[in-house]
Design an enzyme around this catalytic site. Structure first.
Site, PDB file in Angstrom:
ATOM      1  N   ASP A  43      -0.998  -0.818  -5.367  1.00 46.89           N
ATOM      2  CA  ASP A  43      -1.249  -2.236  -5.545  1.00 46.89           C
ATOM      3  C   ASP A  43      -1.104  -2.602  -7.003  1.00 46.89           C
ATOM      4  O   ASP A  43      -0.665  -1.809  -7.837  1.00 46.89           O
ATOM      5  CB  ASP A  43      -2.618  -2.631  -4.983  1.00 46.89           C
ATOM      6  CG  ASP A  43      -3.749  -1.862  -5.622  1.00 46.89           C
ATOM      7  OD1 ASP A  43      -3.682  -1.617  -6.831  1.00 46.89           O
ATOM      8  OD2 ASP A  43      -4.711  -1.506  -4.911  1.00 46.89           O
ATOM      9  N   LYS A 102       0.833  -1.201   0.000  1.00 48.68           N
ATOM     10  CA  LYS A 102       0.000   0.000   0.000  1.00 48.68           C
ATOM     11  C   LYS A 102       0.868   1.250   0.000  1.00 48.68           C
ATOM     12  O   LYS A 102       1.927   1.283   0.620  1.00 48.68           O
ATOM     13  CB  LYS A 102      -0.918  -0.004   1.224  1.00 48.68           C
ATOM     14  CG  LYS A 102      -1.852   1.197   1.344  1.00 48.68           C
ATOM     15  CD  LYS A 102      -2.699   1.066   2.607  1.00 48.68           C
ATOM     16  CE  LYS A 102      -3.657   2.260   2.732  1.00 48.68           C
ATOM     17  NZ  LYS A 102      -2.959   3.532   2.937  1.00 48.68           N
ATOM     18  N   LYS A 145       6.889   9.461  -7.556  1.00 48.00           N
ATOM     19  CA  LYS A 145       7.542  10.411  -6.640  1.00 48.00           C
ATOM     20  C   LYS A 145       9.052  10.369  -6.788  1.00 48.00           C
ATOM     21  O   LYS A 145       9.758  11.244  -6.284  1.00 48.00           O
ATOM     22  CB  LYS A 145       7.162  10.097  -5.184  1.00 48.00           C
ATOM     23  CG  LYS A 145       5.689  10.239  -4.872  1.00 48.00           C
ATOM     24  CD  LYS A 145       5.430  10.223  -3.371  1.00 48.00           C
ATOM     25  CE  LYS A 145       5.927   8.977  -2.678  1.00 48.00           C
ATOM     26  NZ  LYS A 145       5.245   7.744  -3.127  1.00 48.00           N
ATOM     27  N   LYS A 204       7.631   1.129   1.589  1.00 50.53           N
ATOM     28  CA  LYS A 204       8.312   0.300   0.590  1.00 50.53           C
ATOM     29  C   LYS A 204       9.682   0.850   0.223  1.00 50.53           C
ATOM     30  O   LYS A 204      10.659   0.123   0.186  1.00 50.53           O
ATOM     31  CB  LYS A 204       7.469   0.188  -0.685  1.00 50.53           C
ATOM     32  CG  LYS A 204       6.199  -0.610  -0.550  1.00 50.53           C
ATOM     33  CD  LYS A 204       5.500  -0.786  -1.882  1.00 50.53           C
ATOM     34  CE  LYS A 204       5.210   0.542  -2.568  1.00 50.53           C
ATOM     35  NZ  LYS A 204       4.326   1.433  -1.781  1.00 50.53           N
TER      36      LYS A 204
END
Length: 271
Positions: free
Chosen positions: A127, A12, A43, A17
């Site tokens: 996802d 998510k 990003k 991550k």
């Protein structure tokens, strides 16, 4: 090419991550492995703590037009980790997933970086419902995936959705990583461990919430570089060894929505 490990990390948005992936990359490089990090998030922040700054993205260069070479997009960071940022379109314009497809096609055609490393890490946003974000798998590069979650309901829900995508793509899940957010309470480890088991997988790491992680991020360094003797650095090193050892990966068996909510409710994680 077949001996190179190609691993995608999903989870998510906002679950950690990029932080986790960059520390895995740094820990692997520290142990002598040659690593390529492919940041797939618009990003373009996957490599900041490895290099100490933002690097030009492939989409930036594509939008400028003209030819560009591998050295224009591949930059070296901590312990020689090679980093590529895919980047993305301006907010509200275009498809970030499409950028991933373009980047992977470029890498497959002209990049030597993908042939000279032991591990390629794909830091993939959100996802897997978008075809673009599943591109590393669809393009035949990724052999296994890891999912990052916490014990909160929404990250678990996203992790379960990602598992549905992996199942659809017949891609094995190598493990579930719990990045603790504390909001799930003291039983967070139990929550994620149970979730992983019912998913036909296992929890391969529990990353506790530690202020040193954010402190290192503010200094634009990984924990491996900025706090090498910390307990959290040891956790990242153990996770890196787990990934390089390539433990047993299995096709996931996603939970039903009813069972997922029942699990989170029974273990006290309902938001």
């Amino acid at each position: 090419m077949s001996s190179i490990k190609h691993v995608a990390i999903y989870g998510k948005g906002g679950i950690g991550k990029s932080c986790t992936a960059s520390n895995i990359a740094a820990a692997c490089a520290e142990e002598g492995h040659k690593v390529l990090m492919v940041g797939c998030d618009p990003k373009s922040d996957s490599s900041i703590t490895l290099i100490g700054r933002r690097i030009p993205t492939m989409m930036d260069l594509i939008l400028k037009g003209g030819e560009f070479k591998e050295e224009d997009v591949v930059h070296q960071g901590f312990r020689g980790v090679r980093c590529i940022e895919v980047g993305g379109p301006e907010p509200g314009v275009g498809c970030a997933g499409r950028g991933i497809i373009v980047a992977i096609d470029f890498l497959r055609k002209v990049s030597k970086a993908m042939e000279e490393v032991d591990l390629v890490l794909y830091d993939v946003p959100g996802d897997i419902v978008c075809g673009g974000f599943s591109a590393p798998i669809r393009k035949g590069l990724v052999s296994q995936a890891y999912i990052i979650t916490s014990g909160e309901y929404m990250p678990l829900y996203a992790a379960n959705n990602i598992s549905k995508g992996l199942l659809r793509l017949n891609t094995p899940l190598a493990g579930v990583i719990c990045n603790s957010r504390e909001a799930a309470g003291e039983r967070e480890r139990e929550i994620v461990n149970q979730f992983a088991q019912e998913l036909n997988s296992r929890m391969v790491a529990f990353i506790p919430k530690e202020p040193i992680v954010q402190q290192c991020e503010r200094r634009t360094v990984t924990v491996i570089e900025g706090a090498p003797d910390s307990k959290i650095a040891a956790v990242y090193r153990a996770l890196a060894r787990e990934i390089m050892s390539g433990g047993e990966a299995r096709i996931p068996e996603p939970l039903s929505d009813e069972r997922l909510r029942e699990l989170s409710r029974d273990l006290g994680s309902e938001e």
